[in-house]
Design a protein around this motif. Structure first.
Motif, short mmCIF file in Angstrom:
data_model
loop_
_atom_site.label_atom_id
_atom_site.label_comp_id
_atom_site.label_asym_id
_atom_site.label_seq_id
_atom_site.Cartn_x
_atom_site.Cartn_y
_atom_site.Cartn_z
N GLY A 227 16.15 22.03 15.95
CA GLY A 227 17.16 22.91 16.17
C GLY A 227 16.91 24.36 16.23
N PHE A 228 16.20 24.93 17.23
CA PHE A 228 15.35 26.08 18.11
C PHE A 228 16.76 26.98 17.79
CE2 PHE A 228 10.82 23.63 18.39
CZ PHE A 228 10.58 23.99 17.82
N THR A 229 16.39 27.92 17.34
CA THR A 229 17.72 29.11 17.60
C THR A 229 17.13 30.29 17.92
OG1 THR A 229 19.47 27.50 16.62
CG2 THR A 229 20.07 30.05 17.11
N TYR A 230 17.33 31.02 19.24
CA TYR A 230 16.21 31.72 19.38
C TYR A 230 17.12 33.22 18.50
CZ TYR A 230 14.04 36.30 21.41
OH TYR A 230 13.84 37.40 21.21
N GLN A 231 16.04 34.28 18.03
CA GLN A 231 16.79 35.00 17.30
C GLN A 231 14.53 36.17 17.49
OE1 GLN A 231 16.24 34.88 12.64
NE2 GLN A 231 14.85 33.30 12.88
N ILE A 232 15.43 37.45 17.46
CA ILE A 232 14.27 38.31 17.59
C ILE A 232 13.61 38.17 16.29
CG2 ILE A 232 13.97 41.00 17.98
CD1 ILE A 232 16.49 41.11 19.44
N ILE B 20 11.81 21.65 28.59
CA ILE B 20 12.03 22.80 28.14
C ILE B 20 13.30 23.19 29.12
CG2 ILE B 20 11.93 25.51 27.31
CD1 ILE B 20 9.36 24.67 25.65
N LYS B 21 12.32 23.14 30.68
CA LYS B 21 12.86 23.37 32.11
C LYS B 21 15.05 22.58 31.79
CE LYS B 21 12.40 24.28 36.93
NZ LYS B 21 11.24 23.93 37.86
N ASP B 22 14.29 21.19 31.85
CA ASP B 22 15.66 20.32 31.84
C ASP B 22 16.43 21.39 31.24
OD1 ASP B 22 13.97 19.38 33.70
OD2 ASP B 22 13.74 17.57 32.27
N LEU B 23 16.41 21.39 29.44
CA LEU B 23 16.90 21.95 28.68
C LEU B 23 17.88 23.29 28.98
CD1 LEU B 23 15.92 20.05 25.73
CD2 LEU B 23 17.25 19.19 27.03
N SER B 24 17.24 23.86 29.54
CA SER B 24 17.14 25.53 29.61
C SER B 24 18.75 25.41 30.71
CB SER B 24 16.33 26.17 29.76
OG SER B 24 15.72 26.28 29.32
N GLU C 148 19.13 29.64 27.13
CA GLU C 148 18.17 29.83 27.61
C GLU C 148 17.36 30.39 25.98
OE1 GLU C 148 19.85 33.56 28.82
OE2 GLU C 148 19.82 32.52 30.92
N ASP C 149 17.14 30.05 25.17
CA ASP C 149 16.75 29.78 23.92
C ASP C 149 15.40 29.57 23.80
OD1 ASP C 149 19.13 31.20 23.11
OD2 ASP C 149 18.79 29.96 21.45
N TYR C 150 15.35 28.52 25.22
CA TYR C 150 13.91 28.13 24.39
C TYR C 150 12.79 28.59 25.48
CZ TYR C 150 16.32 23.78 22.28
OH TYR C 150 17.44 23.27 21.63
N ILE C 151 13.34 28.94 26.09
CA ILE C 151 13.03 30.03 26.90
C ILE C 151 11.76 31.10 26.42
CG2 ILE C 151 12.51 30.64 29.73
CD1 ILE C 151 14.03 29.09 30.94
#
Length: 414
Positions: A244-249, A282-286, A293-296
């Protein structure tokens, strides 16, 4: 002439008779040897089972005799449920591919801690019940957890006399196996777990996958995150999305550490493998069109994590440099994709903010940029650019990945 023919026929019949007798004797010897082994195995199982029943529910650690008896029971269970025993070469190849273990043991089994895969079990010691080991039977070629016999064997049915005698065991200090209410359900689960794991891993039976990810999550996830097994793309995708990686600063270190487990693995011999399969995923999921774009962005954050000296990752500088170089090339490709607004997020930030003394650049040059197809070319181009945040008074810190997106968006609309 007729007499000669008769003599030849007679000799042929005599020879054939002795040959048949010889074959029959050999078959009898083989049958006897097999029966003798089966009798020995049953006797060993009976002895171990009787001891475990007297000791009570999980009261005593498991020793070598317990393990041998367990293997005999599990081998029979697997064979009766369609498990195809791989050849020695196939088995060893799979163990090396999945668990990164070279088989160089003359023992009947090997074992190691599933959480510390570089630690091998000493067969002369005891196994504590609160530790988690993975066992490999080298004789019958399968994998198993550590179990007490009543947890895999329906002893009430198979050994009714022992079951009957269990009622007369005088040991008020322990719980008897017969009094464990959930034992039948746990036994069925253990049997299915044994069958599903081995069919999935060593028979390539993908039909076992749904049951395993629903009932054996920890083990399945560890195949990727602990042992670095990324060759099964379906397993990799499941394990990665499960986080469940969700980007945060400024993501917390523990989140970045989890993310890093998908990017590289350090093996017992000190070698580091970078997982290109994870980068491909990661590329496939972005997808920038739906803001996925969270994974990148996590890749950019992870480069920053590696470059901070106070972070402990268990890597040498040389190993860090190779990982960083691979991630930089991966991220920089999006600078040249108009669908993304990453601009200087990767090489630009690295050159202007993360490699002030050019130590990494020198390491890259020393290794010919690790023969990565585009890294050197893109690096030289990025060096010629001006930092897009130079003299920017709006930043309170060095630019973060999101800042590059905002700045790119601002330039697009002004």
């Amino acid at each position: 002439m007729n007499k000669k023919i008769e003599v030849l026929i007679f000799l042929f019949l005599i020879s054939n008779t002795f040959s048949c007798q010889k074959i029959e004797v050999m078959e009898n010897k083989q049958t006897y040897a097999k029966n003798k082994q089966e009798i020995f195995n049953k006797s060993n199982i009976l002895m171990v089972l009787e001891k475990q029943l007297k000791d009570g529910y999980r009261e005593e650690p498991i020793d070598l005799n317990d393990i041998k008896a367990l293997f005999e029971i599990e081998n029979s269970l697997l064979q009766s449920n369609g498990y195809v025993e791989p050849t020695k070469e196939e088995f060893e190849k799979k163990i090396n591919l999945i668990f990164k273990k070279e088989i160089n043991s003359s023992n009947n089994f090997i074992c190691f801690d599933r959480n510390k895969h570089c630690y091998d079990f000493n067969q002369n010691t005891w196994v504590n019940s609160d530790e988690f080991y993975i066992f490999f039977s080298l004789k019958n070629r399968f994998i198993t957890d550590i179990l007490w016999l009543p947890e895999i064997l329906d002893y009430q049915k198979e050994y009714p006399k022992l079951y009957k005698n269990e009622a007369y065991i005088e040991n008020s200090d322990v719980r008897l196996w017969k009094d464990i209410d959930f034992l039948p359900q746990q036994r069925r689960f253990n049997q299915q777990l044994l069958i599903s794991r081995n069919k999935y891993l060593f028979n390539d039976d993908k039909s076992q996958f749904p049951w395993l990810i629903n009932n054996d999550e920890y083990f399945m996830e560890n195949l990727v995150t602990t042992f670095g097994y990324t060759e099964d793309k379906k397993l990799l995708k499941w394990a990665f999305e499960k986080q469940g990686f969700t980007y945060q600063i400024y993501p917390p270190d523990d989140i970045l550490q989890k993310f890093g487990k998908f990017l590289w693995t350090k093996f017992c011999n000190g070698e580091v493998k970078i997982h290109q399969n994870s980068l491909n995923l990661i590329k496939d999921l972005s997808n920038p069109s739906v803001n996925q774009e969270d994974y990148i962005l996590f890749v950019a954050e992870y480069i920053n994590y590696l470059t901070l000296e106070e972070k402990i990752t268990g890597l040498t500088f040389e190993q860090k440099a190779r990982i960083i170089a691979t991630l930089l090339e991966f991220g920089e490709q999006y600078k040249y994709d108009k669908a993304y607004g990453f601009n200087q997020m990767f090489l630009g930030k690295f050159i202007f903010y993360q490699d002030f003394d050019k130590l990494y650049k020198k390491e890259f040059e020393k290794n010919n940029y690790y023969n990565l197809p585009n890294l050197k070319h893109w690096y030289l181009l990025a060096e010629k650019e001006k930092d897009m945040f130079v003299n920017d008074m709006t930043l309170s810190d060095v630019p973060q990945p999101r800042d590059y997106l905002y700045r790119a968006t601002y330039y697009t609309h002004h």
